[in-house]
Design a protein around this motif. Structure first.
Motif, PDB file in Angstrom:
ATOM      1  N   PHE A 138      32.177 -33.756 -12.519  1.00 45.28           N
ATOM      2  CA  PHE A 138      31.997 -32.453 -12.567  1.00 45.28           C
ATOM      3  C   PHE A 138      30.643 -31.749 -13.012  1.00 45.28           C
ATOM      4  CE2 PHE A 138      36.669 -32.267 -12.811  1.00 45.28           C
ATOM      5  CZ  PHE A 138      37.142 -31.103 -12.142  1.00 45.28           C
ATOM      6  N   ASP A 139      29.869 -32.599 -13.757  1.00 47.00           N
ATOM      7  CA  ASP A 139      28.539 -32.223 -14.312  1.00 47.00           C
ATOM      8  C   ASP A 139      27.432 -32.753 -13.313  1.00 47.00           C
ATOM      9  OD1 ASP A 139      29.655 -31.054 -16.640  1.00 47.00           O
ATOM     10  OD2 ASP A 139      29.191 -33.102 -17.744  1.00 47.00           O
ATOM     11  N   ALA A 140      27.803 -33.722 -12.511  1.00 46.27           N
ATOM     12  CA  ALA A 140      26.591 -34.280 -11.571  1.00 46.27           C
ATOM     13  C   ALA A 140      27.300 -34.640 -10.335  1.00 46.27           C
ATOM     14  CB  ALA A 140      25.737 -35.435 -12.293  1.00 46.27           C
ATOM     15  N   PRO A 141      28.119 -33.758  -9.729  1.00 47.32           N
ATOM     16  CA  PRO A 141      28.665 -34.169  -8.196  1.00 47.32           C
ATOM     17  C   PRO A 141      27.645 -34.856  -7.416  1.00 47.32           C
ATOM     18  CG  PRO A 141      28.348 -31.788  -8.438  1.00 47.32           C
ATOM     19  CD  PRO A 141      28.027 -32.438  -9.795  1.00 47.32           C
ATOM     20  N   LEU A 142      28.080 -35.894  -6.679  1.00 42.67           N
ATOM     21  CA  LEU A 142      27.164 -36.677  -5.555  1.00 42.67           C
ATOM     22  C   LEU A 142      27.685 -36.249  -4.106  1.00 42.67           C
ATOM     23  CD1 LEU A 142      27.444 -40.081  -7.164  1.00 42.67           C
ATOM     24  CD2 LEU A 142      25.814 -38.320  -7.561  1.00 42.67           C
ATOM     25  N   HIS A 143      28.705 -35.376  -4.003  1.00 40.69           N
ATOM     26  CA  HIS A 143      29.134 -35.504  -2.682  1.00 40.69           C
ATOM     27  C   HIS A 143      29.071 -33.838  -2.344  1.00 40.69           C
ATOM     28  CE1 HIS A 143      31.217 -35.036   1.233  1.00 40.69           C
ATOM     29  NE2 HIS A 143      31.135 -36.473   1.302  1.00 40.69           N
ATOM     30  N   PRO A 144      28.250 -33.303  -1.144  1.00 46.96           N
ATOM     31  CA  PRO A 144      27.986 -31.927  -0.793  1.00 46.96           C
ATOM     32  C   PRO A 144      29.440 -31.042  -1.065  1.00 46.96           C
ATOM     33  CG  PRO A 144      27.006 -33.386   0.706  1.00 46.96           C
ATOM     34  CD  PRO A 144      27.932 -34.144  -0.219  1.00 46.96           C
ATOM     35  N   TYR A 145      30.555 -31.800  -0.566  1.00 52.51           N
ATOM     36  CA  TYR A 145      31.933 -31.192  -0.747  1.00 52.51           C
ATOM     37  C   TYR A 145      32.265 -30.914  -1.944  1.00 52.51           C
ATOM     38  CZ  TYR A 145      37.055 -30.484  -0.244  1.00 52.51           C
ATOM     39  OH  TYR A 145      38.149 -29.944  -0.218  1.00 52.51           O
ATOM     40  N   THR A 146      32.007 -31.795  -3.104  1.00 52.65           N
ATOM     41  CA  THR A 146      32.518 -31.652  -4.397  1.00 52.65           C
ATOM     42  C   THR A 146      31.607 -30.461  -4.888  1.00 52.65           C
ATOM     43  OG1 THR A 146      32.854 -33.877  -4.577  1.00 52.65           O
ATOM     44  CG2 THR A 146      32.638 -32.645  -6.541  1.00 52.65           C
ATOM     45  N   ARG A 147      30.171 -30.325  -4.701  1.00 51.04           N
ATOM     46  CA  ARG A 147      29.423 -29.556  -5.006  1.00 51.04           C
ATOM     47  C   ARG A 147      29.725 -27.991  -4.591  1.00 51.04           C
ATOM     48  NH1 ARG A 147      26.369 -28.979  -9.274  1.00 51.04           N
ATOM     49  NH2 ARG A 147      28.087 -27.315  -9.115  1.00 51.04           N
ATOM     50  N   GLY A 148      30.073 -28.124  -3.282  1.00 52.68           N
ATOM     51  CA  GLY A 148      30.671 -26.669  -2.579  1.00 52.68           C
ATOM     52  C   GLY A 148      31.669 -26.318  -3.339  1.00 52.68           C
ATOM     53  N   LEU A 149      32.767 -27.124  -3.727  1.00 52.07           N
ATOM     54  CA  LEU A 149      34.051 -26.796  -4.364  1.00 52.07           C
ATOM     55  C   LEU A 149      33.810 -26.217  -5.820  1.00 52.07           C
ATOM     56  CD1 LEU A 149      36.599 -29.592  -3.849  1.00 52.07           C
ATOM     57  CD2 LEU A 149      36.670 -27.574  -3.060  1.00 52.07           C
ATOM     58  N   LEU A 150      32.875 -26.799  -6.524  1.00 51.57           N
ATOM     59  CA  LEU A 150      32.566 -26.174  -7.977  1.00 51.57           C
ATOM     60  C   LEU A 150      31.712 -25.045  -7.751  1.00 51.57           C
ATOM     61  CD1 LEU A 150      31.169 -29.534  -9.474  1.00 51.57           C
ATOM     62  CD2 LEU A 150      33.118 -28.251 -10.192  1.00 51.57           C
ATOM     63  N   ASP A 151      30.906 -24.553  -6.581  1.00 53.57           N
ATOM     64  CA  ASP A 151      30.334 -23.513  -6.518  1.00 53.57           C
ATOM     65  C   ASP A 151      30.992 -22.332  -6.257  1.00 53.57           C
ATOM     66  OD1 ASP A 151      27.826 -24.716  -7.387  1.00 53.57           O
ATOM     67  OD2 ASP A 151      26.980 -24.952  -5.419  1.00 53.57           O
ATOM     68  N   THR A 152      32.184 -22.916  -5.453  1.00 53.11           N
ATOM     69  CA  THR A 152      33.027 -21.864  -4.792  1.00 53.11           C
ATOM     70  C   THR A 152      34.333 -21.335  -5.913  1.00 53.11           C
ATOM     71  OG1 THR A 152      32.900 -22.795  -2.716  1.00 53.11           O
ATOM     72  CG2 THR A 152      34.733 -21.197  -3.174  1.00 53.11           C
ATOM     73  N   ALA A 153      34.300 -21.989  -6.885  1.00 50.00           N
ATOM     74  CA  ALA A 153      35.472 -21.591  -7.872  1.00 50.00           C
ATOM     75  C   ALA A 153      35.120 -20.396  -8.845  1.00 50.00           C
ATOM     76  CB  ALA A 153      35.649 -22.910  -8.894  1.00 50.00           C
ATOM     77  N   GLU A 154      36.000 -19.443  -8.746  1.00 49.09           N
ATOM     78  CA  GLU A 154      35.851 -18.393  -9.703  1.00 49.09           C
ATOM     79  C   GLU A 154      35.407 -18.646 -11.139  1.00 49.09           C
ATOM     80  OE1 GLU A 154      35.423 -15.255  -8.350  1.00 49.09           O
ATOM     81  OE2 GLU A 154      35.862 -15.574  -6.169  1.00 49.09           O
ATOM     82  N   GLN A 155      34.713 -18.039 -11.709  1.00 51.45           N
ATOM     83  CA  GLN A 155      34.169 -18.134 -13.145  1.00 51.45           C
ATOM     84  C   GLN A 155      34.674 -17.146 -14.091  1.00 51.45           C
ATOM     85  OE1 GLN A 155      33.271 -21.208 -14.230  1.00 51.45           O
ATOM     86  NE2 GLN A 155      33.314 -21.799 -12.175  1.00 51.45           N
ATOM     87  N   PRO A 156      35.557 -17.407 -15.012  1.00 53.23           N
ATOM     88  CA  PRO A 156      35.828 -16.339 -15.890  1.00 53.23           C
ATOM     89  C   PRO A 156      34.860 -15.710 -16.747  1.00 53.23           C
ATOM     90  CG  PRO A 156      36.483 -18.422 -16.957  1.00 53.23           C
ATOM     91  CD  PRO A 156      35.885 -18.714 -15.685  1.00 53.23           C
ATOM     92  N   ASP A 157      33.510 -15.353 -16.107  1.00 51.36           N
ATOM     93  CA  ASP A 157      32.591 -14.664 -16.825  1.00 51.36           C
ATOM     94  C   ASP A 157      31.718 -13.853 -15.870  1.00 51.36           C
ATOM     95  OD1 ASP A 157      30.114 -14.162 -18.157  1.00 51.36           O
ATOM     96  OD2 ASP A 157      29.664 -16.134 -18.512  1.00 51.36           O
ATOM     97  N   PRO A 158      31.802 -12.580 -16.059  1.00 54.87           N
ATOM     98  CA  PRO A 158      31.185 -11.676 -15.109  1.00 54.87           C
ATOM     99  C   PRO A 158      29.612 -11.733 -15.120  1.00 54.87           C
ATOM    100  CG  PRO A 158      32.548 -10.490 -16.645  1.00 54.87           C
ATOM    101  CD  PRO A 158      32.334 -11.800 -17.050  1.00 54.87           C
ATOM    102  N   ALA A 159      29.187 -12.420 -15.941  1.00 58.47           N
ATOM    103  CA  ALA A 159      27.427 -12.646 -15.847  1.00 58.47           C
ATOM    104  C   ALA A 159      26.793 -13.828 -15.450  1.00 58.47           C
ATOM    105  CB  ALA A 159      26.907 -12.469 -17.582  1.00 58.47           C
ATOM    106  N   ALA A 160      28.149 -14.996 -15.112  1.00 59.51           N
ATOM    107  CA  ALA A 160      27.773 -15.980 -14.702  1.00 59.51           C
ATOM    108  C   ALA A 160      26.796 -16.070 -13.359  1.00 59.51           C
ATOM    109  CB  ALA A 160      28.879 -17.027 -14.638  1.00 59.51           C
TER     110      ALA A 160
END
Length: 723
Positions: free
Chosen positions: A638-660
């Protein structure tokens, strides 16, 4: 028209002191008790809270779609000068689907299985706009194209069961918007969807709102969805609105103790993965009778005698002049705010007072959260939990496991006849789970996660490869040995209600695996059932009740109890918390971790919720189109993903922070069909870094960054960062 502050203004919808009752055979439920909300043209309002708090009932009241026995007993619903609370059925029929569109929670049940997609999308135009069939179908095709449905001309002739969940949700949105309504009500539009489909649906709604100039009411229990999609938020509890504010103000400094508790239960807010999640004790009150005092007081750790005797009124704190933000609401200013006892408008001119009070932060709480303190740190458990002890002994090992399903062109083809093609559900997966470990599997819908779980349990046989449990190849087991294996490996289903016989009482449901396995006499079985109910935190009297008499969280506890009935070593948990409120989710996750610590359980935890997997899992595997593309320690993945798919999943997930800030580009494109996967790397058709080699050669699994963190990619992210 006047807005809820009493100031003249332009409002599209105003709900004032709304009361709704639902009469049953022997009781009456006070579902809504004095709800007041308003909505300006083009504005987005989020309604959040636990199940049963009145969110959906508020939305259904606007359209006059109350359940049987339901009726509005007081208040008004002013929409464009018409009081929908007292409107006749012909008036309401003219509003539904025309001026107000609604997207329901489950698109499969809200679509007619006997009608084609085209007929259903065109129907509102035939009813409300008087168009001919040919023109209506043409407009329906245009709308399906607008909502991003691939090959819309072909989809017009499909039936709902022929579409995926994300496609059905797009069809539901097209039906709601085909008449270009002024207001869209979306009731849990992304529940149980994976992160990429959820993001696509939410972006689609945002884009269409902007194009059509619509207002929106978004009903959800997902705080991450609310954070970046609405302008203002109303928090509901036990049929009442307990807090209302701009989205940034609410997330930065919640004032009501209930809102504080909801935020504290989020896995993203946990300071440490070894720390238990904060939970809200007890259950929401029964609404058969009106509770005395503050309705949240029995569950609130800050309640006093005053809270139990008197009910707090919704009072307002006027915020400083707003600053510009992405959502258009005001960001909270630092420092103390006006005291919460009574609204304050100061000496503002009348024209400014209305605008200021619509941006005010209102809450109903005698002892509100101090805005100067961290609201989450105030209620989370102080001491981290002792991490479960784990052995180095391998419990489960998958080696190059493949599962193909034959795809016959003729559905009535005889067994044994060669298939026209195969669906590659799982393709060469290898992994190891140790005793006492939690191995999390994440990925989009259709990537093979649930199929992998069924292979481990023994419900499916692999086409190739081996599944070894406790050093035994389960495909080679005879019937007696396979029955013994199923005592050791149990499955916790995603839909706990659908997995239980509604005609059986809980006692019989929990006894059934003991009887099948021939364990103990009736007295021993009764004692075992009682201990199981104690373990999962349910009253022993539950044995005499039916599944429908329990809440969603309680049924999930029953599902866990049934999985533990045979004292297994491994529990395969398939999306066990996907549709639960954040507070109930926290209870189930804490319970699973406690039982793991006490009994030495191992979990294969399957989920599309990345925050939940990060909190619970020791090791994570990321699946894409049947392939395991990345594995490693949870923190590392989660902190240092190696695969572009993993990175894409993390960037796509909705964060409970309007300022993020969005860290990178969310995933786009459609997942290819498993019946015809791409050559080479299966992710290459959606990968921004794909090159010619990716189409020719399937990447091998390597450890480019650290031991134990493996990735199957020709151009892993660690290498890209080093160039």
């Amino acid at each position: 028209m006047t807005d809820s502050t009493g100031t003249t203004g332009s409002l599209l919808l105003r709900i004032d002191d709304l009361h709704v009752e639902i009469a049953g055979r022997d009781r009456t439920v006070h579902a809504l008790d004095g709800v007041s909300l308003d909505l300006a043209p083009g504005e987005a309002l989020g309604i959040v809270g636990e199940s049963g708090c009145g969110k959906t009932m508020t939305a259904l009241s606007v359209l006059g779609l109350l359940p049987g026995g339901g009726r509005i007993t007081g208040g008004s619903i002013d929409f464009g000068g018409t009081d929908l609370a007292t409107a006749t059925e012909p008036v309401l029929r003219g509003v539904r689907g025309n001026s107000i569109g609604m997207v329901f929670q489950d698109p499969l049940t809200s679509l007619n299985p006997t009608m084609t997609i085209g007929a259903q999308v065109a129907e509102p135009l035939l009813l409300h706009k008087g168009l001919g069939k040919a023109e209506a179908w043409q407009r329906a095709e245009e709308m399906l194209r607008l909502v991003g449905l691939p090959t819309p001309g072909e989809r017009l002739r499909n039936y709902p069961h022929q579409l995926s969940g994300g496609m059905r949700q797009r069809v539901a949105i097209a039906m709601a918007l085909i008449c270009e309504p002024e207001l869209l009500i979306a009731d849990e539009p992304t529940t149980a969807l994976d992160v990429t489909t959820q993001a696509q649906i939410l972006e689609l709604i945002d884009d269409l709102r902007s194009r059509l100039g619509m207002a929106m009411i978004l009903v959800t229990h997902d705080l991450g969805v609310i954070a970046r999609r609405v302008d203002r938020v109303a928090v509901m509890y036990a049929g009442r609105t307990v807090e209302r504010a701009g989205v940034r103000a609410l997330f930065a400094a919640p004032r009501h103790r209930y809102t504080q508790a909801l935020f504290a239960a989020l896995p993203e807010r946990a300071a440490d993965e070894s720390q238990p999640l904060a939970t809200i004790p007890g259950l929401p009150p029964s609404l058969v009778t009106r509770p005395a005092g503050c309705r949240f007081a029995p569950r609130c750790g800050f309640a006093t005698a005053e809270c139990r005797e008197a009910e707090p009124e919704l009072s307002e704190v006027v915020l400083p002049p707003p600053t510009a933000s992405r959502n258009g609401d005001s960001a909270p200013a630092p420092g103390p705010r006006t005291a919460p006892h009574g609204p304050a408008t100061g000496d503002m001119p009348e024209g400014r007072a209305g605008a200021a009070r619509r941006d005010a932060h209102a809450f109903a709480c005698f002892h509100p959260v101090d805005p100067a303190v961290d609201p989450v740190a105030e209620v989370v458990p102080a001491a981290p939990a002792t991490p479960p002890s784990r052995a180095d002994e391998t419990l489960l090992e998958l080696t190059d496991v493949t599962k193909d399903y034959p795809l016959h062109s003729n559905p009535f083809a005889l067994r044994g006849r060669a298939a026209a093609a195969v669906v590659s559900a799982v393709a060469g997966v290898s992994l190891v789970v140790r005793r006492g470990e939690t191995f999390g599997i994440v990925g989009e819908s259709g990537c093979g996660k649930s199929t992998l779980g069924r292979l481990v349990v023994g419900m499916e046989e692999p086409t190739r490869g081996t599944v070894r449990f406790a050093d035994r190849d389960i495909a080679a087991l005879d019937r007696r040995a396979l029955r013994a294996h199923r005592r050791e490996v149990q499955l916790m289903f995603q839909d706990s209600y659908a997995s239980m016989d509604p005609r059986m009482r809980v006692g019989a449901i929990l006894r059934e695996p003991l009887v099948i396995q021939g364990i103990g006499d009736r007295a021993a079985q009764n004692a075992r059932i009682a201990r199981l109910l104690d373990d999962v935190g349910l009253d022993r009297g539950a044995v005499d009740r039916y599944p429908h008499e329990f809440s969603g969280g309680q049924r999930q506890r029953l599902g866990l109890a049934r999985a533990l009935a045979l004292s297994p070593s491994l529990v395969v948990a398939d999306e066990p918390v996907s549709a639960l409120d954040v507070s109930v989710q926290a209870q189930i996750l804490n319970l699973m971790r406690d039982l793991q610590r006490e009994k030495g359980l191992a979990y294969l935890f399957i989920s599309h919720d990345l925050a939940v997997v990060r909190h619970l899992a020791d090791t994570v595997g990321v699946m894409y189109l049947g392939k395991l593309v990345e594995t490693g320690p949870a923190a590392s993945v989660f902190d240092a993903p190696l695969h572009p798919y993993t990175r894409g999943l993390l960037d796509t997930a909705e964060q409970p922070d309007p300022a993020a800030e969005v860290a990178g580009a969310p995933l786009g494109g459609e997942t290819p069909s498993a019946a015809d996967p791409p050559s080479g790397c299966r992710f290459r058709t959606r990968c921004p870094a794909a090159q010619e080699i990716c189409a020719r050669i399937e990447p091998a699994s390597t450890e480019p960054a650290a031991p134990g963190h493996r990735v199957a990619c020709h151009f892993p992210l660690v290498a890209a960062a080093g160039r």
